[in-house]
Motif scaffolding. Structure first.
Motif, PDB file in Angstrom:
ATOM      1  N   PRO A 117       2.722 -12.585  -8.782  1.00  0.00           N
ATOM      2  CA  PRO A 117       3.780 -11.634  -9.169  1.00  0.00           C
ATOM      3  C   PRO A 117       5.155 -12.175  -8.809  1.00  0.00           C
ATOM      4  O   PRO A 117       5.308 -12.915  -7.836  1.00  0.00           O
ATOM      5  N   VAL A 118       6.148 -11.815  -9.585  1.00  0.00           N
ATOM      6  CA  VAL A 118       7.525 -12.235  -9.290  1.00  0.00           C
ATOM      7  C   VAL A 118       8.350 -11.070  -8.751  1.00  0.00           C
ATOM      8  O   VAL A 118       9.545 -11.216  -8.504  1.00  0.00           O
ATOM      9  N   THR A 119       7.711  -9.918  -8.574  1.00  0.00           N
ATOM     10  CA  THR A 119       8.380  -8.761  -7.975  1.00  0.00           C
ATOM     11  C   THR A 119       7.532  -8.253  -6.816  1.00  0.00           C
ATOM     12  O   THR A 119       6.386  -8.681  -6.629  1.00  0.00           O
ATOM     13  N   SER A 120       8.089  -7.337  -6.041  1.00  0.00           N
ATOM     14  CA  SER A 120       7.377  -6.787  -4.882  1.00  0.00           C
ATOM     15  C   SER A 120       6.695  -5.461  -5.204  1.00  0.00           C
ATOM     16  O   SER A 120       6.245  -4.757  -4.303  1.00  0.00           O
ATOM     17  N   VAL A 121       6.604  -5.122  -6.487  1.00  0.00           N
ATOM     18  CA  VAL A 121       6.054  -3.818  -6.870  1.00  0.00           C
ATOM     19  C   VAL A 121       4.611  -3.660  -6.409  1.00  0.00           C
ATOM     20  O   VAL A 121       4.220  -2.614  -5.883  1.00  0.00           O
ATOM     21  N   ASP A 122       3.799  -4.706  -6.594  1.00  0.00           N
ATOM     22  CA  ASP A 122       2.398  -4.613  -6.186  1.00  0.00           C
ATOM     23  C   ASP A 122       2.271  -4.425  -4.678  1.00  0.00           C
ATOM     24  O   ASP A 122       1.354  -3.752  -4.199  1.00  0.00           O
ATOM     25  N   VAL A 123       3.184  -5.032  -3.926  1.00  0.00           N
ATOM     26  CA  VAL A 123       3.173  -4.864  -2.471  1.00  0.00           C
ATOM     27  C   VAL A 123       3.478  -3.414  -2.116  1.00  0.00           C
ATOM     28  O   VAL A 123       2.819  -2.810  -1.263  1.00  0.00           O
ATOM     29  N   GLU A 124       4.473  -2.843  -2.788  1.00  0.00           N
ATOM     30  CA  GLU A 124       4.824  -1.443  -2.537  1.00  0.00           C
ATOM     31  C   GLU A 124       3.667  -0.520  -2.906  1.00  0.00           C
ATOM     32  O   GLU A 124       3.404   0.471  -2.219  1.00  0.00           O
ATOM     33  N   ARG A 125       2.976  -0.858  -3.993  1.00  0.00           N
ATOM     34  CA  ARG A 125       1.823  -0.044  -4.385  1.00  0.00           C
ATOM     35  C   ARG A 125       0.721  -0.124  -3.334  1.00  0.00           C
ATOM     36  O   ARG A 125       0.037   0.865  -3.057  1.00  0.00           O
ATOM     37  N   SER A 126       0.553  -1.303  -2.745  1.00  0.00           N
ATOM     38  CA  SER A 126      -0.483  -1.449  -1.721  1.00  0.00           C
ATOM     39  C   SER A 126      -0.152  -0.604  -0.497  1.00  0.00           C
ATOM     40  O   SER A 126      -1.045  -0.036   0.135  1.00  0.00           O
ATOM     41  N   PHE A 127       1.145  -0.491  -0.160  1.00  0.00           N
ATOM     42  CA  PHE A 127       1.532   0.360   0.963  1.00  0.00           C
ATOM     43  C   PHE A 127       1.123   1.811   0.702  1.00  0.00           C
ATOM     44  O   PHE A 127       0.640   2.505   1.602  1.00  0.00           O
ATOM     45  N   SER A 128       1.332   2.249  -0.539  1.00  0.00           N
ATOM     46  CA  SER A 128       0.973   3.628  -0.888  1.00  0.00           C
ATOM     47  C   SER A 128      -0.533   3.836  -0.776  1.00  0.00           C
ATOM     48  O   SER A 128      -0.999   4.882  -0.311  1.00  0.00           O
TER      49      SER A 128
END
Length: 210
Positions: free
Chosen positions: A163-174
């Motif tokens: 990934p080139v964004t942190s969106v998946d990381v933020e989703r994992s936090f949720s």
């Protein structure tokens, strides 16, 4: 007055795409919103009075038109980059197209925008790395540049969906927050392992050949 007019989007300070979505909304519905505002009593509240003054500002209309025309495409760009499991080559193609469009923004704003973009990309050394990996995956890298990548062939292969964004990381936090909420006190370790797998890999297709 306009029952078909949806409520305006609410911008979120930390998400720039929401601000641009709001600009597009007001640009596309400016006359309707203006008519609604002008039908309000400006003496009722200070907020209404200031809004009436602002809605008639030619500068506001010009800014809405300029931003929508030159930066409106970023809303779609950001949405695409937030897609999970997008190949690295596709993600960077979207980024490349966005950079090219930003380079065409005219005037002083265009100069400032491109200067900021250039500085951000230059400071992000990881971006140059993924660009080089992208070129390898597309077989576009000259032979003399292969030595610049400090990754093994297997590691480069694993970067296919990087990934080139942190969106998946933020989703994992949720997801982790949901899994570790207080009412899960009676989880056994075995059940928790299964719960993690089902929540973190919901769309994985098992392939025995891999």
């Amino acid at each position: 007055m306009y029952p078909d007019l949806t409520l305006p989007p609410e911008p979120i300070i930390t998400r720039w795409g929401t601000w641009l979505s709001a600009v597009l909304y007001y640009s596309n519905n400016f006359e309707k919103i203006r008519n609604v505002v002008l039908n309000l009593d400006p003496e009722a509240t200070i907020a209404i009075k200031k809004t009436v003054e602002l809605i008639d500002s030619k500068n506001l209309q010009n800014n809405l038109a300029f931003i929508s025309t030159n930066f409106g495409f970023l809303v779609d760009t950001i949405s695409k980059l937030e897609t999970s499991k997008m190949p690295l080559t596709e993600s960077l193609e979207i980024v490349d197209n966005a950079i090219k469009q930003l380079e065409r923004v005219p005037g002083e704003i265009g100069v400032l925008t491109n200067s900021k973009l250039k500085n951000v990309l230059e400071k992000n050394t990881g971006f140059n790395t993924v660009m080089s990996i992208r070129d390898i995956l597309l077989n576009k890298t000259p032979n003399n540049k292969y030595s610049e990548i400090e990754y093994t062939p297997k590691e480069i292969m694993c970067m296919k969906y990087a990934p080139v964004t942190s969106v998946d990381v933020e989703r994992s936090f949720s997801r982790y927050k949901a899994m570790l909420r207080p009412n899960h006190r009676h989880f056994t370790f075995e059940n928790f392992k299964l719960y993690v797998v089902s929540n973190c890999f919901p769309h994985e297709d098992y392939d025995e050949s891999e």
